[in-house]
Write an enzyme that holds these catalytic residues in place. Structure first.
Site, PDB file in Angstrom:
ATOM      1  N   LYS A  33       0.840  -1.199   0.000  1.00 29.34           N
ATOM      2  CA  LYS A  33       0.000   0.000   0.000  1.00 29.34           C
ATOM      3  C   LYS A  33       0.879   1.255   0.000  1.00 29.34           C
ATOM      4  CE  LYS A  33      -0.219   0.320   5.036  1.00 29.34           C
ATOM      5  NZ  LYS A  33      -1.065   0.474   6.223  1.00 29.34           N
ATOM      6  N   HIS A 163      -6.311  -6.511  13.427  1.00 31.46           N
ATOM      7  CA  HIS A 163      -5.031  -5.793  13.392  1.00 31.46           C
ATOM      8  C   HIS A 163      -4.616  -5.421  14.812  1.00 31.46           C
ATOM      9  CE1 HIS A 163      -1.873  -3.881  11.122  1.00 31.46           C
ATOM     10  NE2 HIS A 163      -2.070  -2.703  11.698  1.00 31.46           N
ATOM     11  N   ARG A 219       0.969 -10.661   7.489  1.00 25.99           N
ATOM     12  CA  ARG A 219       0.870  -9.474   6.645  1.00 25.99           C
ATOM     13  C   ARG A 219       1.996  -8.468   6.943  1.00 25.99           C
ATOM     14  NH1 ARG A 219      -4.182  -9.305   9.251  1.00 25.99           N
ATOM     15  NH2 ARG A 219      -3.539  -7.270  10.057  1.00 25.99           N
ATOM     16  N   CYS A 308      13.113  24.121   4.131  1.00 22.98           N
ATOM     17  CA  CYS A 308      12.186  24.887   3.294  1.00 22.98           C
ATOM     18  C   CYS A 308      11.420  23.929   2.378  1.00 22.98           C
ATOM     19  CB  CYS A 308      12.955  25.908   2.471  1.00 22.98           C
ATOM     20  SG  CYS A 308      14.061  26.941   3.451  1.00 22.98           S
ATOM     21  N   ASP A 310      11.702  23.546  -0.755  1.00 25.62           N
ATOM     22  CA  ASP A 310      12.488  22.987  -1.848  1.00 25.62           C
ATOM     23  C   ASP A 310      13.958  22.779  -1.511  1.00 25.62           C
ATOM     24  OD1 ASP A 310      10.215  23.524  -3.730  1.00 25.62           O
ATOM     25  OD2 ASP A 310      10.731  25.576  -3.199  1.00 25.62           O
TER      26      ASP A 310
END
Length: 372
Positions: A33, A163, A219, A308, A310
């Site tokens: 997932k 779970h 799992r 930041c 980027d």
């Protein structure tokens, strides 16, 4: 010349799956997932299957259908299903679906009618997580309705599952209490006349530490990518992801210079600064500002100032650093570089989140160990 990249070692995934497979008498579902926890769903799924995984686990119907469209024929379970989805598309291509309520069961019965074949269901009981799953009080009603639908040929109850809450803390009493509730739920399943092929409860942590919870199927998720779900334990797993970039720009600044937004970092002496073109838009957690570790110019260093969108900055002191030098954020740790666990500690989170953040649109994934 690359600017930034996430390298994924598919042989590490194969090795981890082989190790996990050898530790259980049940079948193994490799959980892929969330785009394979940031490693890439399809390459990770294929590597896991190469190594003997029997099943693939995903959250969404779209993830399951993507696997099928890519030619993956192995059994797939999808378990996070909101109302109104085209479940019949999953039924038509043999995707197993999770149900935890009468409403979900009704939708799956309708999907079976539309697809012209019975839906394979895994009924989920809530043993204490209080998330998905039918409560113990509602469980008998769900079982009765599912048994009726199965008798009418509308569904096939293929599995029963739950779970864990605390499996990552071995010895926590909640795990034993959940196991007891699961056994109680299985007794109810038998009394309802259902005989599902698969009973499954164990996540990565329980796969590694609680063989008494393995039942017919385990799992593991994060463990197949080489990350341990239990703090302080490695279990012989090999991390598959390395995140790195190249220094974009360097400069010499005087002592007392403020670095990045808010000047939360001041240089203690004249220093060489390295600007690295990765930021929180690429998966670097902003809350690791002034804490995130990197390896640069032969040493471990710490991000200087705020991360930041980027980019971030590293104070390298008097050490020489030039544009193009490789900055490793994390990897397996075999060459002294930080690991995803180190980043999790710096950011106050878990290794799951660190790797799942990476490998987005701007940072390409590069795969080692690909097979034809």
């Amino acid at each position: 010349m690359w600017q930034s990249e996430v390298r994924v070692d598919l042989d590490a995934i194969r090795e981890n799956v082989t190790r996990l497979r050898a530790g259980t008498s049940g079948e193994l579902m490799a959980v892929v997932k969330a785009d394979g926890y940031g490693h890439g769903m399809l390459p990770s799924a294929r590597a896991a299957l190469d190594a003997g995984a029997d099943w693939l686990g995903v959250c969404t119907l779209d993830e399951a259908l993507t696997l099928r469209r890519a030619g993956v024929t192995a059994p797939v379970l999808a378990w996070l299903l909101a109302p109104g989805l085209p479940l019949h598309e999953g039924v038509a291509v043999g995707v197993d679906l999770a149900a935890a309520s009468l409403t979900q069961l009704d939708e799956m019965i309708e999907a079976s009618r539309q697809a012209g074949s019975p839906a394979r269901l895994h009924l989920k009981i809530d043993t204490g997580l209080a998330r998905g799953g039918a409560t113990v009080a509602d469980w008998p009603v769900l079982l009765e309705a599912a048994a009726k639908a199965q008798a009418e040929g509308l569904v096939e109850v293929a599995g029963v599952w739950s779970h864990f809450v605390y499996a990552d803390l071995p010895g926590h009493p909640t795990t034993d209490r959940q196991l007891a509730v699961f056994h109680e739920g299985l007794d109810m399943v038998e009394r309802a006349g259902l005989r599902p092929r698969y009973r499954h409860l164990a996540n990565s942590a329980a796969t590694l530490t609680r063989p008494d919870t393995h039942f017919d199927l385990v799992r593991p998720g994060v463990a197949i990518y080489g990350l341990s779900p239990v703090a302080g334990e490695r279990f012989g797993l090999r991390p598959a992801m390395t995140a790195r970039a190249r220094v974009m720009h360097t400069k010499r600044v005087p002592a007392g210079s403020g670095v990045s937004y808010g000047h939360t970092y001041l240089t203690e002496a004249d220093a060489n600064l390295a600007v690295v073109p990765l930021g929180y838009a690429d998966g670097v957690p902003r809350h690791a500002s002034n804490a995130g570790p990197v390896q640069l110019a032969g040493r471990r260093r710490t991000i200087s100032g705020r991360i930041c969108m980027d980019q971030f900055v590293v104070d390298c002191g008097d050490d020489p650093v030039v544009a193009g030098d490789v900055v490793t954020l994390f990897g397996p740790g075999t060459d002294g570089e930080p690991t995803a666990d180190d980043w999790a500690a710096a950011a106050g989170t878990i290794n799951y989140e660190i790797v799942t953040r990476f490998g987005g649109v701007r940072v390409p994934r590069v795969y080692d160990g690909e097979r034809p």
